[in-house]
Motif scaffolding. Structure first.
Motif, PDB file in Angstrom:
ATOM      1  N   MET A   1       2.596   1.734  -3.376  1.00 24.12           N
ATOM      2  CA  MET A   1       1.661   2.222  -4.397  1.00 24.12           C
ATOM      3  C   MET A   1       1.371   3.710  -4.197  1.00 24.12           C
ATOM      4  O   MET A   1       1.317   4.476  -5.152  1.00 24.12           O
ATOM      5  CB  MET A   1       0.364   1.416  -4.355  1.00 24.12           C
ATOM      6  CG  MET A   1       0.503  -0.006  -4.864  1.00 24.12           C
ATOM      7  SD  MET A   1      -1.099  -0.796  -5.208  1.00 24.12           S
ATOM      8  CE  MET A   1      -1.853  -0.801  -3.580  1.00 24.12           C
ATOM      9  N   ALA A   2       1.183   4.103  -2.949  1.00 23.18           N
ATOM     10  CA  ALA A   2       0.860   5.499  -2.658  1.00 23.18           C
ATOM     11  C   ALA A   2       1.970   6.438  -3.110  1.00 23.18           C
ATOM     12  O   ALA A   2       1.707   7.566  -3.551  1.00 23.18           O
ATOM     13  CB  ALA A   2       0.602   5.665  -1.160  1.00 23.18           C
TER      14      ALA A   2
ATOM     15  N   TYR B   1       0.043   4.743  -7.833  1.00 29.06           N
ATOM     16  CA  TYR B   1      -0.911   3.687  -8.181  1.00 29.06           C
ATOM     17  C   TYR B   1      -2.012   3.606  -7.126  1.00 29.06           C
ATOM     18  O   TYR B   1      -1.752   3.688  -5.939  1.00 29.06           O
ATOM     19  CB  TYR B   1      -0.214   2.327  -8.267  1.00 29.06           C
ATOM     20  CG  TYR B   1       0.737   2.196  -9.429  1.00 29.06           C
ATOM     21  CD1 TYR B   1       0.293   1.740 -10.664  1.00 29.06           C
ATOM     22  CD2 TYR B   1       2.080   2.526  -9.286  1.00 29.06           C
ATOM     23  CE1 TYR B   1       1.174   1.618 -11.742  1.00 29.06           C
ATOM     24  CE2 TYR B   1       2.966   2.415 -10.359  1.00 29.06           C
ATOM     25  CZ  TYR B   1       2.500   1.950 -11.577  1.00 29.06           C
ATOM     26  OH  TYR B   1       3.378   1.838 -12.635  1.00 29.06           O
ATOM     27  N   ASP B   2      -3.261   3.419  -7.596  1.00 30.72           N
ATOM     28  CA  ASP B   2      -4.362   3.184  -6.664  1.00 30.72           C
ATOM     29  C   ASP B   2      -4.961   1.794  -6.863  1.00 30.72           C
ATOM     30  O   ASP B   2      -5.984   1.458  -6.272  1.00 30.72           O
ATOM     31  CB  ASP B   2      -5.454   4.248  -6.809  1.00 30.72           C
ATOM     32  CG  ASP B   2      -5.999   4.335  -8.228  1.00 30.72           C
ATOM     33  OD1 ASP B   2      -5.702   3.441  -9.059  1.00 30.72           O
ATOM     34  OD2 ASP B   2      -6.744   5.297  -8.510  1.00 30.72           O
ATOM     35  N   SER B   3      -4.307   0.985  -7.684  1.00 33.25           N
ATOM     36  CA  SER B   3      -4.762  -0.382  -7.939  1.00 33.25           C
ATOM     37  C   SER B   3      -3.567  -1.320  -7.967  1.00 33.25           C
ATOM     38  O   SER B   3      -2.594  -1.083  -8.694  1.00 33.25           O
ATOM     39  CB  SER B   3      -5.499  -0.456  -9.281  1.00 33.25           C
ATOM     40  OG  SER B   3      -5.570  -1.790  -9.757  1.00 33.25           O
TER      41      SER B   3
ATOM     42  N   THR C   1      -4.196  -4.801  -1.345  1.00 33.75           N
ATOM     43  CA  THR C   1      -2.976  -3.987  -1.189  1.00 33.75           C
ATOM     44  C   THR C   1      -1.742  -4.879  -1.083  1.00 33.75           C
ATOM     45  O   THR C   1      -0.707  -4.440  -0.610  1.00 33.75           O
ATOM     46  CB  THR C   1      -3.063  -3.073   0.056  1.00 33.75           C
ATOM     47  OG1 THR C   1      -3.152  -3.884   1.235  1.00 33.75           O
ATOM     48  CG2 THR C   1      -4.247  -2.135  -0.037  1.00 33.75           C
TER      49      THR C   1
ATOM     50  N   ALA D   1       0.830  -1.209   0.000  1.00 41.20           N
ATOM     51  CA  ALA D   1       0.000   0.000   0.000  1.00 41.20           C
ATOM     52  C   ALA D   1       0.864   1.258   0.000  1.00 41.20           C
ATOM     53  O   ALA D   1       0.605   2.214  -0.752  1.00 41.20           O
ATOM     54  CB  ALA D   1      -0.935  -0.004   1.203  1.00 41.20           C
TER      55      ALA D   1
END
Length: 397
Positions: free
Chosen positions: A334-335, A339-341, A367, A331
């Motif tokens: 990605m943040a 990326y949110d997926s 996540t 998570a």
């Protein structure tokens, strides 16, 4: 043309593991140097004594149909294995051999579930559990085993999820995808709830032989005769003996359930491949040296690769106790990389870093990513280097 597809297949979600593996293979065929950390199978060949037994059985002409529930000699080998390894006693009418543990599970759900029956599935879960339950007319009920709980559910969570429609709970230990293992005490607490609420226990123990750092596998069916009576133990030789392609799995449990599964098999698969059954007799009755050698190799890789994956920015990883997977929570990564997926994150790792990983969305944990360490240490370290470079190249504070 009329709509020809049955409603039961219209809601199926394709296997994310097989989809990623297929895409990685396509890239390799284009000449791209892809490292695959997706597929859940050992990278060793099937042990030589097992190969020899299969060849010998064919040369002797053992190539005909067998009983739908499996060769008597194989059932006995499984019974002996369960007694030897797990202190569990079964009779031949309490064992069925099928076309891999996956098909055994499919057949089990077909014979125990009526429309609307609920099956409790801990999160994270193996991708096929929910789909198989739905195909049998059942309803998956998800209970989250959070990262803070080592990806395991508690007895209180299980009790709270049970309704009048609950038929069974699935326990997968060691777990795919987390690699975590339920202790004897944790299993006892879950079993007490199952007894209190009168539900079945489906115990998927396919990774039983792949346990590390002195931790021992314990089957929930070993707790007592009463727990054993409501437990269906599912296992096979795919992971333990590197026989994924041979497609041999089995279930052991209540004779009425096993008979129903056997009757269904007689109208679907007839029998598991005869040659593979004879190979499995040798797998269980012959030397287990290769099983331990593979286990030690996986443990060595885990010890070396775990700290390297943990060092990737934004990756939070619990050290697994079994199987051959790491399940980092990404998570934070990605943040910081836009990326949110996790599906998009994994897709770009494949196309830009040329490493195939499985997005955790398929396991109910959107996540996370699953990284298999069932490949050489050299390739593992190169894959981690590529993922690390990918994350750092996109990192934004």
């Amino acid at each position: 043309m009329k709509n020809v597809l049955a409603n039961r297949v219209k809601t199926l979600t394709p296997s994310s593991t097989l989809a990623i593996t297929a895409k990685a293979k396509a890239l390799k065929e284009q000449g791209i140097d892809v490292i695959g950390l997706g597929a859940g199978e050992p990278d060793f060949n099937t042990p030589q004594n097992i190969l020899h037994a299969a060849t010998e059985s064919m040369e002797k002409g053992y190539t005909k149909y067998t009983p739908a529930g499996g060769l008597p000699v194989l059932k006995q080998a499984i019974i002996d294995k369960l007694q030897r390894d797990n202190s569990l006693a079964y009779q031949p009418n309490e064992v069925i051999v099928g076309v891999g543990a996956k098909h055994i599970l499919y057949t089990l759900f077909q014979v125990i579930l009526n429309d609307g029956d609920e099956v409790i599935i801990p999160i994270p879960y193996w991708v096929s559990y929910p789909e198989q339950v739905k195909l049998a007319g059942g309803v998956p009920v998800y209970v989250e085993g959070s990262r803070e709980q080592d990806y395991k559910i508690t007895a209180d969570q299980l009790r709270a999820a049970i309704t009048e429609k609950t038929k069974a709970v699935i326990i997968n230990s060691p777990s795919n995808p987390s690699g975590m293992i339920y202790s004897r005490e944790e299993l006892a607490e879950l079993a007490a709830v199952a007894q209190e609420k009168d539900i079945l226990i489906v115990s998927d123990e396919i990774y039983e032989k792949l346990v590390y750092n002195g931790i021992e596998h314990f089957s929930i069916a070993q707790l007592s005769d009463a727990v054993k009576a409501r437990t269906i133990v599912v296992n096979g030789v795919a992971k333990s003996h590197s026989m994924t392609g041979w497609r041999i799995g089995y279930a052991a449990g209540d004779a009425a359930i096993i008979k129903a599964m056997t009757d269904l098999a007689s109208h679907s698969t007839s029998n598991a491949t005869t040659t593979a059954q004879y190979a499995t007799v040798e797998a269980y009755n012959g030397s287990q040296d290769a099983v331990e050698e593979m286990r030690q190799a996986f443990e060595s890789r885990l010890e070396k690769i775990y700290p390297q994956v943990s060092a990737i920015p934004g990756f939070r990883v619990l050290k697994p106790q079994g199987a051959f997977y790491l399940l980092p929570d990404v998570a934070e990564a990605m943040a910081h990389t836009g990326y949110d997926s996790v599906d998009a994150f994994a897709a770009d790792i494949l196309t830009e870093a040329n490493v195939a990983v499985i997005p955790g969305s398929g396991f109910g944990t959107p996540t996370t990513m699953r990284l298999s360490y069932a490949t050489s240490l050299e390739l593992l370290e190169e894959a981690v280097r590529r993922i690390d470079a990918f994350v750092k190249s996109k990192w934004q504070d």
